[in-house]
Scaffold this active site. Sequence first.
Site, PDB file in Angstrom:
ATOM      1  N   VAL A  33     -32.539  76.811 -63.024  1.00  0.00           N
ATOM      2  CA  VAL A  33     -31.831  76.701 -62.117  1.00  0.00           C
ATOM      3  C   VAL A  33     -32.142  75.149 -61.932  1.00  0.00           C
ATOM      4  CG1 VAL A  33     -32.026  78.579 -60.377  1.00  0.00           C
ATOM      5  CG2 VAL A  33     -33.555  76.761 -60.374  1.00  0.00           C
ATOM      6  N   GLN A  64     -30.176  81.143 -67.487  1.00  0.00           N
ATOM      7  CA  GLN A  64     -31.267  81.390 -66.340  1.00  0.00           C
ATOM      8  C   GLN A  64     -31.461  80.132 -65.269  1.00  0.00           C
ATOM      9  OE1 GLN A  64     -33.272  85.834 -67.631  1.00  0.00           O
ATOM     10  NE2 GLN A  64     -32.435  84.400 -69.392  1.00  0.00           N
ATOM     11  N   ALA A 111     -39.096  75.433 -78.280  1.00  0.00           N
ATOM     12  CA  ALA A 111     -37.718  74.971 -78.964  1.00  0.00           C
ATOM     13  C   ALA A 111     -36.868  73.925 -79.482  1.00  0.00           C
ATOM     14  CB  ALA A 111     -36.888  75.528 -77.270  1.00  0.00           C
ATOM     15  N   HIS A 164     -28.803  82.302 -62.327  1.00  0.00           N
ATOM     16  CA  HIS A 164     -28.722  82.113 -61.031  1.00  0.00           C
ATOM     17  C   HIS A 164     -29.113  81.676 -60.079  1.00  0.00           C
ATOM     18  CE1 HIS A 164     -32.123  85.475 -63.898  1.00  0.00           C
ATOM     19  NE2 HIS A 164     -30.241  85.087 -63.487  1.00  0.00           N
TER      20      HIS A 164
HETATM   21  P1  OAD Z   1     -39.622  83.882 -68.618  1.00  0.00           P
HETATM   22  O1  OAD Z   1     -41.119  82.501 -68.104  1.00  0.00           O
HETATM   23  O2  OAD Z   1     -40.003  85.619 -67.983  1.00  0.00           O
HETATM   24  O3  OAD Z   1     -39.995  83.456 -70.034  1.00  0.00           O
HETATM   25  C1  OAD Z   1     -40.561  82.482 -70.401  1.00  0.00           C
HETATM   26  C2  OAD Z   1     -40.376  82.597 -72.406  1.00  0.00           C
HETATM   27  O4  OAD Z   1     -40.290  81.030 -72.988  1.00  0.00           O
HETATM   28  C3  OAD Z   1     -41.079  83.716 -73.070  1.00  0.00           C
HETATM   29  O5  OAD Z   1     -40.684  84.396 -73.806  1.00  0.00           O
HETATM   30  C4  OAD Z   1     -42.266  82.603 -73.642  1.00  0.00           C
HETATM   31  O6  OAD Z   1     -42.418  82.879 -74.667  1.00  0.00           O
HETATM   32  C5  OAD Z   1     -40.998  81.095 -73.946  1.00  0.00           C
HETATM   33  N1  OAD Z   1     -41.517  80.296 -74.386  1.00  0.00           N
HETATM   34  C6  OAD Z   1     -42.688  79.311 -73.502  1.00  0.00           C
HETATM   35  N2  OAD Z   1     -43.020  78.161 -74.247  1.00  0.00           N
HETATM   36  C7  OAD Z   1     -41.570  78.436 -74.949  1.00  0.00           C
HETATM   37  C8  OAD Z   1     -41.470  76.448 -75.460  1.00  0.00           C
HETATM   38  N3  OAD Z   1     -41.667  75.553 -75.971  1.00  0.00           N
HETATM   39  N4  OAD Z   1     -40.125  76.621 -76.433  1.00  0.00           N
HETATM   40  C9  OAD Z   1     -39.405  78.237 -76.284  1.00  0.00           C
HETATM   41  N5  OAD Z   1     -39.246  79.137 -75.833  1.00  0.00           N
HETATM   42  C10 OAD Z   1     -40.812  78.277 -75.372  1.00  0.00           C
HETATM   43  O7  OAD Z   1     -38.614  82.875 -67.916  1.00  0.00           O
HETATM   44  P2  OAD Z   1     -36.951  84.026 -68.220  1.00  0.00           P
HETATM   45  O8  OAD Z   1     -37.043  84.718 -69.281  1.00  0.00           O
HETATM   46  O9  OAD Z   1     -36.100  82.681 -67.673  1.00  0.00           O
HETATM   47  O10 OAD Z   1     -35.631  84.680 -61.974  1.00  0.00           O
HETATM   48  O11 OAD Z   1     -37.770  84.287 -67.294  1.00  0.00           O
HETATM   49  C11 OAD Z   1     -36.213  85.000 -66.346  1.00  0.00           C
HETATM   50  C12 OAD Z   1     -36.245  84.966 -64.660  1.00  0.00           C
HETATM   51  O12 OAD Z   1     -37.570  85.437 -64.250  1.00  0.00           O
HETATM   52  C13 OAD Z   1     -35.972  83.561 -63.980  1.00  0.00           C
HETATM   53  O13 OAD Z   1     -34.709  83.326 -64.713  1.00  0.00           O
HETATM   54  C14 OAD Z   1     -36.859  83.929 -63.220  1.00  0.00           C
HETATM   55  C15 OAD Z   1     -37.639  85.356 -63.103  1.00  0.00           C
HETATM   56  O14 OAD Z   1     -38.331  85.876 -61.798  1.00  0.00           O
HETATM   57  C16 OAD Z   1     -35.200  84.362 -60.381  1.00  0.00           C
HETATM   58  O15 OAD Z   1     -35.914  83.611 -60.015  1.00  0.00           O
HETATM   59  C17 OAD Z   1     -34.470  85.554 -60.066  1.00  0.00           C
END
Ligand code: OAD
Length: 247
Positions: A104, A102, A233, A120
């Site tokens: 970019v 997801q 991660a 995305h």
């Molecule tokens: P989020 O910001 O919603 O979630 C990030 C996740 O990463 C959370 O579950 C955290 O607990 C986890 N996290 C934080 N630090 C971490 C680490 N060091 N290692 C592993 N995990 C960690 O991000 P996405 O799920 O990618 O879309 O969000 C999905 C979409 O929402 C994005 O692509 C974007 C956003 O709106 C668009 O812009 C279209």
Amino acid sequence: MNKLIKKTADLILSSKKTIALTGAGISVESGIPPFRGKGSLWDKIDPMEYAHINSFLKDPEKVWKGLLIEMGEIISQAVPNDGHKRLALLEKNQLLDTIITQNVDGLHQFAGNTDVIEFHGSFAWQRCLECHKPLETTRVDLSKIPPECECGGLLRPDCIFFGEMIPEDSLWRSRKISEECDLMIVVGTSAVVQPASMMPEIAKKHGASVVEINPEETPLTDRITDCFLKGDAGKVLNQLVSTLGIK
Ligand code: OAD
């Protein structure tokens, strides 16, 4: 934890087709803030005001100044961390086929993965709303905001805003490989944004195992996930790779 890492290593070794689904969390250790949670982007600015296509079309200057310029600066300084590097190592050892991301930021390709579906889109490119010509983000002239194409048209990033559809080929292929895989490794996503968050559900429904790597539980953890590896991660993937004994 060691038991769960060993279980995941066994799942990887017995799987004929393994794919990964990644989100902003995998790039946190590269200095890119996530979208949700403490210190996140959507904590600072309202996504409906800055990241919806209608907001961009209504006031592109505001969106460039309030979101896109900073996003470009952060991404241009980021380099792959251990999380990205270990996923590339899994591919190199024929233990990972494809990444659906997801993100970019292009960091999976930078780390060496060759089959990455940018669900995305990508911030590496901009395109003109008038003539549709693509332009590399690093070549965009930011002396005028919003920046323009040489034809005078408005430039927009080649990633999707809220309110836009996922590119059809990315959606089609992601669904297909989610149906076909034996194992899906879900890394660093809150799994709250559709349709990306449907991919683990599709995989599970078609018989795959699901491993999740995240410091926090998500809506998938109790319902879909077979093996929850709690942690950052980079750290977890380092442990996994050393258990697999690959270089
Ligand atoms: P989020 O910001 O919603 O979630 C990030 C996740 O990463 C959370 O579950 C955290 O607990 C986890 N996290 C934080 N630090 C971490 C680490 N060091 N290692 C592993 N995990 C960690 O991000 P996405 O799920 O990618 O879309 O969000 C999905 C979409 O929402 C994005 O692509 C974007 C956003 O709106 C668009 O812009 C279209």
